[in-house]
Structures are given as C-alpha cells and as structure tokens.
Motif scaffolding. Sequence first.
Motif: not given
Length: 411
Positions: A82-89, A106-125
């Motif tokens: 929240x309020x910070x955007x993407x801070x790490x790749x 600060x609530x956030x989310x980490x996202x892992x994108x499967x670059x082969x299928x386009x699927x997204x996997x996420x977790x709240x942090x």
Amino acid sequence: MKNIMTFLLGIITFSFFACFEDDGNYDYKDLNTHEITIRFSSYTYSAYAGEPVVFKPQVIYANEEQKTSGDTNMYKWSYYFDDLGCVCTERDMNVVLSGVELNKAYDGIVIAEDTLTGAYYSQRISFSYTSQYKVGWVILSDNGGKSTLNLVRLQNGEWYTDKDIYQTLYQKDLGTQPVGLIGNRVGRYEIRVLQDGPEGDLVLLGDGTCELVGTFADEFVDGKYPEGFRPKGFSVGSYVAVMTGENGNLYTKVFEEYAYEYFVNVPLELNNEPLKITHLLKASPGGKTHDPVFFDETHHSFFVMHGASFYDAGRIYQLLPPADWTGMNAPSPNDLSAYEVLYCQLKDAVDYDQNVLAVLRRITDGNLYLYSFDYSSFWYNQYVSNITCSQISSASATLLEDAAEMHALRS
C-alpha cells in the motif's frame, strides 16, 4: 494503491479463468505442472527504520517432478505494498524502504507469475517500521543548561547509547534548565519533560518518535497553570488522571478520550481542606492500575482515587485497615502520623489488585521500616490486607540517608 491492488487481484482472477479457458494454447497438465503455493515463516515483518525488510518465500510445488528439479526460473516475482507500489522484483526481498511512516502497518502482496502459462500465484504479507528509540532507558541530561534526551537501548544483541535524540529527530533543541522525567504508560504512552526554561514542561509521544504533543500547561483550562502551581508528579488510571504540584496540591481530570479533556483548575479538597500530596505512587515497570494511589501528609493517610469506570471516576477513598485488624505489629494505612514516609511505590500492580511498598522513618527515634500492604477494589469498595512492617537493619539504614534515591524494581 488499494485501487491498484484491486486491479491486480482482478488480473489474477481473470488470468486464472483465461488459462483454464484457453485450451487452444495450454492444457490442464501444463498448469498443474507449474502450480505452486507461496508460504512464509511469518507473514508480517517488523524492522527498525533504515533496516531492510526481508521476506524469503518458501515455494510448495504441486508437482513432485518440479519439486525434485527445483525449477523455479519460469516465475517472475514482484512485491507490492500500500502507498509504495512495487518495491522488489527478486524472489527473496531484502530492501531498505524509504518514505515510510513509523509504526504504520503496510499491507501488501507477493506475486509469482508463471511466464510459461501466464498463471499468477500470490500471498498476502505486511510490514511495519518502528523507531529504534521505542524501547530503552530514557535519560534526561543537562548539557550546559540545555535539556538533552538520551536513550540506552539493546538492539540485535548490542547495547547502544543515543545522545540528544530530539535534536537528531527534529534538528532543534528540546529546551533548557532540565529538572526531570515522568513516564506514562496508561492512556497514551508519553515522555513528560520537566524543565525550568521558558519552553515550559513538555509532553512527548513515547512511541519512539518523541513527537511534541504540547505542554503540561496546555492540559489546564486557558492553557496555563493555576496560580502558584509547579508540577511534580503525574499518574493515569483508566478514566482519571492526576497531577501533583511541589506544594502538594493535586489536580484531576476525568476523561473518556484521554487527550481531549482538561484538568480542573481547583485543587482536590477533603472536608473543605486541600490535600497535601507528598507521594504519588507509580506502578513498577510492566505494571498497570485502574486507580491512582497517593499519600496525603495532612491526614497522614493513603488514598485511592476511583478510575476503573467513567461513572463516579475521581472519587477518593481513604484506605482503611480490615475490620479484624489489631494494629499490634504495624501502623494503619490511614494513620501514619508517627512516621515520615520517605518513599513509596506500587509493586505488582495488576488492574484492581495492588501492593503498596514504602520506607518509613519513625519520628521518635529515626528508625527505618519497610512497610507494605495489599489492597483490592471492587464495585467502589476498597479492601486492605496483609499489612506488614519490619525494621530495616542499621547496616542497611546507613545507606538510606536523605540523599539516597530509592526505586522498587519490577520484581
């Protein structure tokens, strides 16, 4: 940022549907092959300002072959807050963040994108930054007439001494002619600075920011002290606060919202006679009390002020001995006329149940005594018990001269 987060979740949801529906490009086997779950040993992280925020995800594979191969190169990682955007790749986040408010989650989310299928996997942090000045021993020093606030603290197994932290935080002096500190852990964590300089007696937040809230005088009607008043002590119960002066006067305020009420400008009286408070008892570190306790020299008695509920808050009760008490081995808490009270403090203070610990000097012979009693409050009734008084040995008494400073520790 919440709109962005919502948008991201929308992308994630849409991507899942797109992947499952687009059988022309991928089949279910492709998706299942790369399916992962993101876990952390802790989903929240707290760090001192200036330190990195660290998240190291543990990847749980749905497919045993992928688990064995450890093939995670096809995932593109990103961390949003929240309020910070993407801070790490990077997969493992280890980043010092700037522009962050202290003590804010600060609530956030980490996202892992499967670059082969386009699927997204996420977790709240989530994470928060706290001030390195939040926990430690606060010391007020006189530096050539200037008031300096210092802190001795333990961080990551090492001791640090931070000097003049107010100047460090705000690039200006705290004040002049320091007198002492009063800590407050009830109602609002505070550091109260007594000083004789023109800046007045100051109230600082005790959350590590040392933000200036105002002055003691601001808490009285019209923003000024009653005539002849010089503050000495301060204590807070659940719905009442008391402030004592060097002349023994005691002023009170009853509150529902601690920060928005004023002290009454007339000192507390009993039978049309002002009290003379020589001791305002403080809870030991880690303790707390609903009801302020004080000793009045005029009546040679301990009193408790009701503060556990808003209704009837501010009423005082003289602490009386139990009905079956004989008075053979100890003086009564409501009649210490034969003694001078040198020191007293609450010990093992827990809400309604307190233990009063005092050092007395008998007026006739100067002998010192360790005096204590317990009391409990229940529905406006006060119950005193376990009154004890034992003489302090002459060897120990020599250490307790008039210049001695006494303090009861946590235990």
